[in-house]
Design a protein around this motif. Structure first.
Motif, PDB file in Angstrom:
ATOM      1  N   GLU A 166       0.919  -1.207  -0.119  1.00 47.41           N
ATOM      2  CA  GLU A 166      -0.035  -0.033  -0.038  1.00 47.41           C
ATOM      3  C   GLU A 166       0.889   1.102  -0.078  1.00 47.41           C
ATOM      4  OE1 GLU A 166      -3.743  -0.847   2.444  1.00 47.41           O
ATOM      5  OE2 GLU A 166      -2.252  -1.336   3.739  1.00 47.41           O
ATOM      6  N   PRO A 167       1.519   1.445  -1.134  1.00 50.44           N
ATOM      7  CA  PRO A 167       2.540   2.779  -1.219  1.00 50.44           C
ATOM      8  C   PRO A 167       1.788   4.172  -0.932  1.00 50.44           C
ATOM      9  CG  PRO A 167       2.136   1.748  -3.391  1.00 50.44           C
ATOM     10  CD  PRO A 167       1.441   0.766  -2.550  1.00 50.44           C
ATOM     11  N   PHE A 168       0.571   4.147  -1.268  1.00 50.65           N
ATOM     12  CA  PHE A 168       0.071   5.414  -1.168  1.00 50.65           C
ATOM     13  C   PHE A 168      -0.246   5.719   0.479  1.00 50.65           C
ATOM     14  CE2 PHE A 168      -0.915   4.556  -5.681  1.00 50.65           C
ATOM     15  CZ  PHE A 168      -0.406   6.021  -6.099  1.00 50.65           C
ATOM     16  N   ALA A 219       4.181   8.485   5.986  1.00 48.15           N
ATOM     17  CA  ALA A 219       5.658   9.278   5.965  1.00 48.15           C
ATOM     18  C   ALA A 219       5.243  10.821   6.079  1.00 48.15           C
ATOM     19  CB  ALA A 219       6.377   8.951   4.729  1.00 48.15           C
ATOM     20  N   ALA A 220       4.293  11.272   5.465  1.00 45.85           N
ATOM     21  CA  ALA A 220       4.015  12.843   5.625  1.00 45.85           C
ATOM     22  C   ALA A 220       3.756  13.079   6.992  1.00 45.85           C
ATOM     23  CB  ALA A 220       3.076  13.230   4.642  1.00 45.85           C
ATOM     24  N   GLN A 221       3.059  12.328   7.775  1.00 49.64           N
ATOM     25  CA  GLN A 221       2.828  12.539   9.127  1.00 49.64           C
ATOM     26  C   GLN A 221       3.963  12.338   9.950  1.00 49.64           C
ATOM     27  OE1 GLN A 221      -0.160   9.521  10.290  1.00 49.64           O
ATOM     28  NE2 GLN A 221      -1.794  10.480   9.086  1.00 49.64           N
ATOM     29  N   GLN A 253      13.408  10.504   3.551  1.00 49.16           N
ATOM     30  CA  GLN A 253      14.021   9.389   2.794  1.00 49.16           C
ATOM     31  C   GLN A 253      12.954   8.522   2.486  1.00 49.16           C
ATOM     32  OE1 GLN A 253      16.793   7.210   4.973  1.00 49.16           O
ATOM     33  NE2 GLN A 253      18.278   6.848   3.168  1.00 49.16           N
ATOM     34  N   ASN A 254      12.117   8.543   3.359  1.00 49.19           N
ATOM     35  CA  ASN A 254      10.866   7.466   3.401  1.00 49.19           C
ATOM     36  C   ASN A 254       9.788   8.105   2.256  1.00 49.19           C
ATOM     37  OD1 ASN A 254      11.723   5.592   5.122  1.00 49.19           O
ATOM     38  ND2 ASN A 254      10.811   6.459   6.801  1.00 49.19           N
ATOM     39  N   ILE A 255       9.765   9.250   2.311  1.00 50.38           N
ATOM     40  CA  ILE A 255       8.695   9.837   1.294  1.00 50.38           C
ATOM     41  C   ILE A 255       9.366   9.633  -0.041  1.00 50.38           C
ATOM     42  CG2 ILE A 255       8.002  12.097   0.374  1.00 50.38           C
ATOM     43  CD1 ILE A 255       7.792  13.066   3.153  1.00 50.38           C
ATOM     44  N   GLY A 256      10.741   9.724  -0.214  1.00 51.23           N
ATOM     45  CA  GLY A 256      11.277   9.602  -1.420  1.00 51.23           C
ATOM     46  C   GLY A 256      11.113   7.956  -1.914  1.00 51.23           C
ATOM     47  N   ARG A 257      11.150   7.136  -0.928  1.00 49.87           N
ATOM     48  CA  ARG A 257      10.973   5.824  -1.287  1.00 49.87           C
ATOM     49  C   ARG A 257       9.319   5.425  -1.807  1.00 49.87           C
ATOM     50  NH1 ARG A 257      14.960   3.208   3.353  1.00 49.87           N
ATOM     51  NH2 ARG A 257      16.964   3.925   2.335  1.00 49.87           N
ATOM     52  N   GLY A 258       8.629   6.153  -1.059  1.00 48.16           N
ATOM     53  CA  GLY A 258       7.103   5.993  -1.474  1.00 48.16           C
ATOM     54  C   GLY A 258       7.006   6.432  -2.884  1.00 48.16           C
ATOM     55  N   TYR A 259       7.295   7.725  -3.170  1.00 45.77           N
ATOM     56  CA  TYR A 259       7.117   8.234  -4.283  1.00 45.77           C
ATOM     57  C   TYR A 259       7.860   7.337  -5.400  1.00 45.77           C
ATOM     58  CZ  TYR A 259       4.902  12.401  -3.012  1.00 45.77           C
ATOM     59  OH  TYR A 259       4.132  13.441  -2.434  1.00 45.77           O
ATOM     60  N   TYR A 260       9.080   6.704  -5.253  1.00 42.83           N
ATOM     61  CA  TYR A 260       9.649   5.831  -6.078  1.00 42.83           C
ATOM     62  C   TYR A 260       8.720   4.352  -6.316  1.00 42.83           C
ATOM     63  CZ  TYR A 260      12.919   2.124  -7.819  1.00 42.83           C
ATOM     64  OH  TYR A 260      13.435   1.301  -8.499  1.00 42.83           O
ATOM     65  N   LYS A 261       8.185   3.912  -5.276  1.00 43.21           N
ATOM     66  CA  LYS A 261       7.264   2.876  -5.242  1.00 43.21           C
ATOM     67  C   LYS A 261       6.046   3.138  -6.176  1.00 43.21           C
ATOM     68  CE  LYS A 261       6.215  -1.125  -3.550  1.00 43.21           C
ATOM     69  NZ  LYS A 261       6.966  -2.418  -4.125  1.00 43.21           N
ATOM     70  N   TYR A 299      10.096  12.386  -9.994  1.00 46.03           N
ATOM     71  CA  TYR A 299      10.457  13.617  -9.898  1.00 46.03           C
ATOM     72  C   TYR A 299      10.221  13.933  -8.268  1.00 46.03           C
ATOM     73  CZ  TYR A 299       5.570  15.651 -10.174  1.00 46.03           C
ATOM     74  OH  TYR A 299       4.282  16.028  -9.699  1.00 46.03           O
ATOM     75  N   LEU A 300       9.292  13.540  -7.828  1.00 48.62           N
ATOM     76  CA  LEU A 300       9.062  13.858  -6.321  1.00 48.62           C
ATOM     77  C   LEU A 300       9.977  13.012  -5.561  1.00 48.62           C
ATOM     78  CD1 LEU A 300       5.048  14.338  -6.190  1.00 48.62           C
ATOM     79  CD2 LEU A 300       6.855  16.096  -5.948  1.00 48.62           C
ATOM     80  N   ALA A 301      10.182  11.756  -5.905  1.00 45.48           N
ATOM     81  CA  ALA A 301      11.056  10.958  -5.264  1.00 45.48           C
ATOM     82  C   ALA A 301      12.368  11.432  -5.205  1.00 45.48           C
ATOM     83  CB  ALA A 301      11.212   9.363  -5.947  1.00 45.48           C
ATOM     84  N   MET A 302      12.853  11.904  -6.361  1.00 44.97           N
ATOM     85  CA  MET A 302      14.028  12.888  -6.547  1.00 44.97           C
ATOM     86  C   MET A 302      14.185  13.830  -5.563  1.00 44.97           C
ATOM     87  SD  MET A 302      16.115  11.044  -8.377  1.00 44.97           S
ATOM     88  CE  MET A 302      17.374  11.904  -8.964  1.00 44.97           C
ATOM     89  N   GLU A 303      13.317  14.807  -5.521  1.00 41.20           N
ATOM     90  CA  GLU A 303      13.233  16.047  -4.566  1.00 41.20           C
ATOM     91  C   GLU A 303      13.369  15.397  -3.081  1.00 41.20           C
ATOM     92  OE1 GLU A 303       9.851  19.178  -3.383  1.00 41.20           O
ATOM     93  OE2 GLU A 303       9.945  18.737  -5.284  1.00 41.20           O
ATOM     94  N   ALA A 304      12.707  14.636  -2.499  1.00 36.99           N
ATOM     95  CA  ALA A 304      12.809  13.961  -1.362  1.00 36.99           C
ATOM     96  C   ALA A 304      13.928  13.274  -0.961  1.00 36.99           C
ATOM     97  CB  ALA A 304      11.380  13.019  -1.007  1.00 36.99           C
TER      98      ALA A 304
END
Length: 133
Positions: free
Chosen positions: A48-50, A56-58, A77-85, A90-95
């Motif tokens: 459930e990556p979403f 992760a945001a919390q 880092q966790n937000i980046g991994r979530g966006y990667y998943k 582009y959001l993964a890279m930013e995080a």
């Protein structure tokens, strides 16, 4: 007069001690909550990556309130991994770069290396091979 001044001084010192005790208690509870959110994030990321992104945001919000830069970086880092998943690269890279910069400021070399691996994987997933090396 000296007795009154002494009593006022004692009251001020006790008030300061109580404020410090309350602040320490709040930091402890936010740390426990942050750790629990990270545990929930790790459980939910594979299927459930979403949901994991929301968690992760919390965690990031709690880390920012506590002003703990290591926890803020871990949350990024966790937000980046979530966006990667979820393939929002582009959001993964930013995080991931945010996490890397914070870890670099603290000279946390092991975490910097993990961020570099995540960044390279994200470049590779986008078929940007020259930057993934």
């Amino acid at each position: 007069m000296k007795l009154i001044f002494r009593n006022i001084l004692i009251c001020i010192i006790l008030a300061i001690c109580n404020i410090n005790a309350i602040a320490n208690e709040e930091n402890d509870s936010s740390s426990v909550l942050f750790d629990e959110l990270i545990r929930q994030y790790n459980e939910s990321l594979p299927n459930e990556p979403f949901v994991a992104l929301e968690i992760a945001a919390q965690a990031k919000q709690i880390a920012e309130e506590s002003k703990d830069s290591s926890k803020i970086a871990l949350a990024y880092q966790n937000i980046g991994r979530g966006y990667y998943k979820t393939k929002v690269y582009y959001l993964a890279m930013e995080a991931q770069f945010n996490a890397y910069e914070i870890f670099a400021q603290k000279n946390e070399v092991d975490n910097m290396a993990l961020c570099q691996i995540d960044i390279a994987q994200t470049y590779f997933a986008q078929e940007v091979y020259e930057l993934s090396e």
